[in-house]
Design a protein around this motif. Sequence first.
Motif, PDB file in Angstrom:
ATOM      1  N   LEU A 151      10.681 -29.261 -64.072  1.00 30.67           N
ATOM      2  CA  LEU A 151       9.628 -28.879 -63.123  1.00 30.67           C
ATOM      3  C   LEU A 151       9.366 -30.010 -62.134  1.00 30.67           C
ATOM      4  O   LEU A 151       9.185 -29.785 -60.939  1.00 30.67           O
ATOM      5  CB  LEU A 151       8.341 -28.517 -63.880  1.00 30.67           C
ATOM      6  N   HIS A 152       9.363 -31.240 -62.643  1.00 30.02           N
ATOM      7  CA  HIS A 152       9.134 -32.396 -61.780  1.00 30.02           C
ATOM      8  C   HIS A 152      10.278 -32.547 -60.760  1.00 30.02           C
ATOM      9  O   HIS A 152      10.051 -32.828 -59.582  1.00 30.02           O
ATOM     10  CB  HIS A 152       8.997 -33.662 -62.617  1.00 30.02           C
ATOM     11  N   GLN A 153      11.519 -32.329 -61.241  1.00 28.45           N
ATOM     12  CA  GLN A 153      12.681 -32.400 -60.337  1.00 28.45           C
ATOM     13  C   GLN A 153      12.567 -31.327 -59.257  1.00 28.45           C
ATOM     14  O   GLN A 153      12.852 -31.570 -58.085  1.00 28.45           O
ATOM     15  CB  GLN A 153      13.977 -32.139 -61.122  1.00 28.45           C
ATOM     16  N   ARG A 193       2.724 -28.727 -70.748  1.00 29.96           N
ATOM     17  CA  ARG A 193       3.653 -29.113 -69.674  1.00 29.96           C
ATOM     18  C   ARG A 193       3.040 -28.845 -68.303  1.00 29.96           C
ATOM     19  O   ARG A 193       3.077 -29.685 -67.414  1.00 29.96           O
ATOM     20  CB  ARG A 193       4.965 -28.336 -69.807  1.00 29.96           C
ATOM     21  N   LEU A 194       2.451 -27.657 -68.153  1.00 31.50           N
ATOM     22  CA  LEU A 194       1.889 -27.286 -66.850  1.00 31.50           C
ATOM     23  C   LEU A 194       0.667 -28.139 -66.525  1.00 31.50           C
ATOM     24  O   LEU A 194       0.435 -28.501 -65.375  1.00 31.50           O
ATOM     25  CB  LEU A 194       1.542 -25.795 -66.832  1.00 31.50           C
ATOM     26  N   LYS A 195      -0.100 -28.511 -67.565  1.00 29.39           N
ATOM     27  CA  LYS A 195      -1.287 -29.358 -67.352  1.00 29.39           C
ATOM     28  C   LYS A 195      -0.832 -30.749 -66.879  1.00 29.39           C
ATOM     29  O   LYS A 195      -1.392 -31.322 -65.947  1.00 29.39           O
ATOM     30  CB  LYS A 195      -2.078 -29.471 -68.661  1.00 29.39           C
ATOM     31  N   ALA A 196       0.229 -31.278 -67.520  1.00 26.96           N
ATOM     32  CA  ALA A 196       0.729 -32.604 -67.143  1.00 26.96           C
ATOM     33  C   ALA A 196       1.247 -32.588 -65.702  1.00 26.96           C
ATOM     34  O   ALA A 196       1.039 -33.522 -64.943  1.00 26.96           O
ATOM     35  CB  ALA A 196       1.850 -33.031 -68.084  1.00 26.96           C
ATOM     36  N   LEU A 197       1.905 -31.499 -65.336  1.00 29.01           N
ATOM     37  CA  LEU A 197       2.452 -31.361 -63.990  1.00 29.01           C
ATOM     38  C   LEU A 197       1.328 -31.379 -62.955  1.00 29.01           C
ATOM     39  O   LEU A 197       1.418 -31.998 -61.901  1.00 29.01           O
ATOM     40  CB  LEU A 197       3.220 -30.048 -63.903  1.00 29.01           C
ATOM     41  N   ASP A 198       0.241 -30.696 -63.296  1.00 28.18           N
ATOM     42  CA  ASP A 198      -0.936 -30.625 -62.437  1.00 28.18           C
ATOM     43  C   ASP A 198      -1.590 -32.000 -62.321  1.00 28.18           C
ATOM     44  O   ASP A 198      -1.955 -32.453 -61.247  1.00 28.18           O
ATOM     45  CB  ASP A 198      -1.921 -29.627 -63.070  1.00 28.18           C
ATOM     46  N   GLU A 199      -1.710 -32.683 -63.481  1.00 24.60           N
ATOM     47  CA  GLU A 199      -2.386 -33.992 -63.528  1.00 24.60           C
ATOM     48  C   GLU A 199      -1.600 -35.042 -62.762  1.00 24.60           C
ATOM     49  O   GLU A 199      -2.145 -35.848 -62.031  1.00 24.60           O
ATOM     50  CB  GLU A 199      -2.504 -34.461 -64.989  1.00 24.60           C
ATOM     51  N   TYR A 200      -0.277 -35.067 -62.967  1.00 23.86           N
ATOM     52  CA  TYR A 200       0.550 -36.094 -62.342  1.00 23.86           C
ATOM     53  C   TYR A 200       1.220 -35.554 -61.089  1.00 23.86           C
ATOM     54  O   TYR A 200       2.421 -35.367 -61.042  1.00 23.86           O
ATOM     55  CB  TYR A 200       1.607 -36.614 -63.323  1.00 23.86           C
ATOM     56  N   SER A 201       0.418 -35.284 -60.070  1.00 24.17           N
ATOM     57  CA  SER A 201       1.031 -34.746 -58.852  1.00 24.17           C
ATOM     58  C   SER A 201       1.101 -35.811 -57.763  1.00 24.17           C
ATOM     59  O   SER A 201       1.574 -35.551 -56.673  1.00 24.17           O
ATOM     60  CB  SER A 201       0.239 -33.539 -58.353  1.00 24.17           C
ATOM     61  N   GLN A 202       0.615 -37.043 -58.075  1.00 28.12           N
ATOM     62  CA  GLN A 202       0.655 -38.068 -57.028  1.00 28.12           C
ATOM     63  C   GLN A 202       2.044 -38.680 -56.927  1.00 28.12           C
ATOM     64  O   GLN A 202       2.909 -38.440 -57.760  1.00 28.12           O
ATOM     65  CB  GLN A 202      -0.416 -39.152 -57.247  1.00 28.12           C
ATOM     66  N   LEU A 203       2.266 -39.495 -55.890  1.00 24.76           N
ATOM     67  CA  LEU A 203       3.580 -40.095 -55.657  1.00 24.76           C
ATOM     68  C   LEU A 203       3.968 -40.996 -56.822  1.00 24.76           C
ATOM     69  O   LEU A 203       3.138 -41.702 -57.379  1.00 24.76           O
ATOM     70  CB  LEU A 203       3.546 -40.918 -54.365  1.00 24.76           C
ATOM     71  N   GLY A 204       5.248 -40.964 -57.163  1.00 29.58           N
ATOM     72  CA  GLY A 204       5.727 -41.838 -58.231  1.00 29.58           C
ATOM     73  C   GLY A 204       5.274 -41.413 -59.604  1.00 29.58           C
ATOM     74  O   GLY A 204       5.292 -42.185 -60.553  1.00 29.58           O
ATOM     75  N   ALA A 205       4.857 -40.156 -59.738  1.00 34.75           N
ATOM     76  CA  ALA A 205       4.336 -39.694 -61.038  1.00 34.75           C
ATOM     77  C   ALA A 205       5.447 -39.547 -62.065  1.00 34.75           C
ATOM     78  O   ALA A 205       5.192 -39.368 -63.239  1.00 34.75           O
ATOM     79  CB  ALA A 205       3.637 -38.342 -60.853  1.00 34.75           C
ATOM     80  N   GLY A 206       6.683 -39.650 -61.604  1.00 36.64           N
ATOM     81  CA  GLY A 206       7.814 -39.410 -62.499  1.00 36.64           C
ATOM     82  C   GLY A 206       7.798 -40.225 -63.766  1.00 36.64           C
ATOM     83  O   GLY A 206       8.151 -39.747 -64.831  1.00 36.64           O
ATOM     84  N   PHE A 207       7.341 -41.482 -63.672  1.00 39.53           N
ATOM     85  CA  PHE A 207       7.372 -42.331 -64.859  1.00 39.53           C
ATOM     86  C   PHE A 207       6.335 -41.868 -65.876  1.00 39.53           C
ATOM     87  O   PHE A 207       6.539 -41.981 -67.066  1.00 39.53           O
ATOM     88  CB  PHE A 207       7.194 -43.805 -64.475  1.00 39.53           C
ATOM     89  N   ASN A 208       5.220 -41.340 -65.398  1.00 31.52           N
ATOM     90  CA  ASN A 208       4.230 -40.777 -66.325  1.00 31.52           C
ATOM     91  C   ASN A 208       4.726 -39.464 -66.896  1.00 31.52           C
ATOM     92  O   ASN A 208       4.524 -39.162 -68.068  1.00 31.52           O
ATOM     93  CB  ASN A 208       2.895 -40.551 -65.609  1.00 31.52           C
ATOM     94  N   ILE A 209       5.396 -38.684 -66.038  1.00 30.73           N
ATOM     95  CA  ILE A 209       5.983 -37.423 -66.491  1.00 30.73           C
ATOM     96  C   ILE A 209       6.963 -37.712 -67.626  1.00 30.73           C
ATOM     97  O   ILE A 209       7.017 -37.011 -68.616  1.00 30.73           O
ATOM     98  CB  ILE A 209       6.729 -36.726 -65.318  1.00 30.73           C
TER      99      ILE A 209
END
Length: 633
Positions: free
Chosen positions: A534-536, A567-583
């Motif tokens: 989803l992040h990709q 998963r969907l909650k994390a995607l919503d929470e980490y929507s800022q730039l560079g969130a990939g490492f938190n994802i």
Amino acid sequence: MFKSLKLYSGLAVDLERLFAELVEYGYKRQDKVSEEGDFSRRGGIIDIFPASFELPVRLELDNDRIASIKTFFPASGESLWEHRIVIVLPIKKISPHKTIPFSEESPLSSFIDLNKGDYVVHNQYGIGRFLGMERIKIKDKSKDHLVIEYDRQEKLYVPVESMHLVQKYIAFHVRRPKLYRLGGKEWLRTKNRAKKGIQKLAWELLTLQALRLSAKRTAFSQDSDWQREFEATFPYKETPDQIKAAGEVRKDMESTRPMDRLLCGDVGYGKTEVAMRAAFKAVMDNKQVAYLVPTTILAEQHYQNFSSRLKDFPVNLQMLCRFKTDAEQKQIIEGLAKGTVDIIIGTHRLLSEDVTFNRLGLVIIDEEQRFGVKHKEKLKTLRLTTDVLTLTATPIPRTLYMSLMGARDLSVINTPPENRLPIKTVVVEYDQDLVHQAVLREVNRKGQVFYLHNRVKDIEKIEDRLAKILPAHVTLAIAHGQMPASALEKTMAGFLKGNIDCLVCTMIIESGIDIPNVNTIIVENAHMFGLSDLHQLRGRVGRFDRPAYAYFMVPQHEVLDTDARKRLKALDEYSQLGAGFNIAMEDLEIRGAGNLLGVQQHGFIQAVGFDLYCRLLKETVTVLQKASPTQNA
């Protein structure tokens, strides 16, 4: 004794004492924090930029107690993530003559973000369940403790000064971990088994590195005038991390040892530009370059990008993939063998037996984990004689990055491109009106849309449904991997040229496709995808300085299982730039770690948790490096 400062929500703070400790740790008081080692105070707000942190943290006080701890961007002051506990380490420079060897007790992660009920790992006692914080009186003094429940409801009280021994339990699968008994020997046995497996991995990594270090080749020449001219054609401003990564690659190439560097960076952060510069440098020394990509579409995309950048230079660029006829493929393969082709971009077809090179100098691999075992074996043998640069957008958690330093050459691009805006993320039940509105808003501002439906068998029905709800002037097309090569190439070329407004497609677009004009993506049945996927997918849009939108839709009235909701909650929470490492840390498959370490290591991560696994790996790498004369040479 391990020296650190533990700060956590609810802690009563004596400011004078805190500042004195920070100064003792080598920190400097400033008006504003801008680099590691700075701290500042404005009223009830204290900012600290701790050692080894990527960003500073902000403590907000309420009546001399810490009310919140947040990571923030120093340039804008914008808050990013909230934390429960932060471990502040001394600035290394303060004792140059005295280095403490790394051990499993040294934390790699400086945050301990725990919620009641989370599974945790204590290095000495194993896996338990976190019950919260409690103040306990010891010798007339009240002290905060973490409370951890073990098997048979036994409880362990961990004082604040030993907090660094505890981390959240994260592993590849969501199965409930087994709780250990306090005082039993089973945890020690489990940990020792994991240590043996980790030693084998570390030994393999370091042996491969030692073989590479002992191999010699002629160093590439220093940058030519043409190299500088080529780099000047990059239409954007380089980010600091991009400059650093390009410098590391240049240094590798100009040494007499073959390069084997892994370049990690979030989607759209400019890894391809670093690779392009390395390719051009190799060609300037009359070497051939192979650029290996996982999909035909990506080969086409890179071919277009390279072509436009190389148009003013005498470089013979070709592409080898299923879009080419047999006669064209034969001609290109002959050119590679004769040495008339300088740069070849292609899929795993490049690894076939009939493909030979005249003077191969550099292999660039995009998303290596997506190639099969047989192909990976071939790449392994290449690594000993040829320079290899591997690119991955699957984020590698910082803890793993720290533990692999010294065993693998890693470059990380963490800074987003200038003017890049965060992608507006919407997780919502399927809504036809919203689809209509989202597509039209994008088309009206002369942009394009990805509409992702990951089932080939009924993808045409989806196209028909969209045609019915959208105005006639909105052009639609379908793209999926089972289409004939010529039809897929024609569709993608039309989309790249802007002749198609909305592309109804499968996951074929997941990896690396970069079309700056596409700034809206709509994903159907989002609950069926893994978090990294989803992040990709979200990273396919927002490559430009205009607002981008990602809609993740789930069927109406669908009851989602707990993992899908998470998963969907994390995607919503980490929507800022560079969130990939938190994802990467949220994604319970931790794909970045799995791909890098190999399947056999999954069991050990499962057994001791990801954080302790990384600590043990770093400790082993450090010990083996000290013991090996080759590594110190």
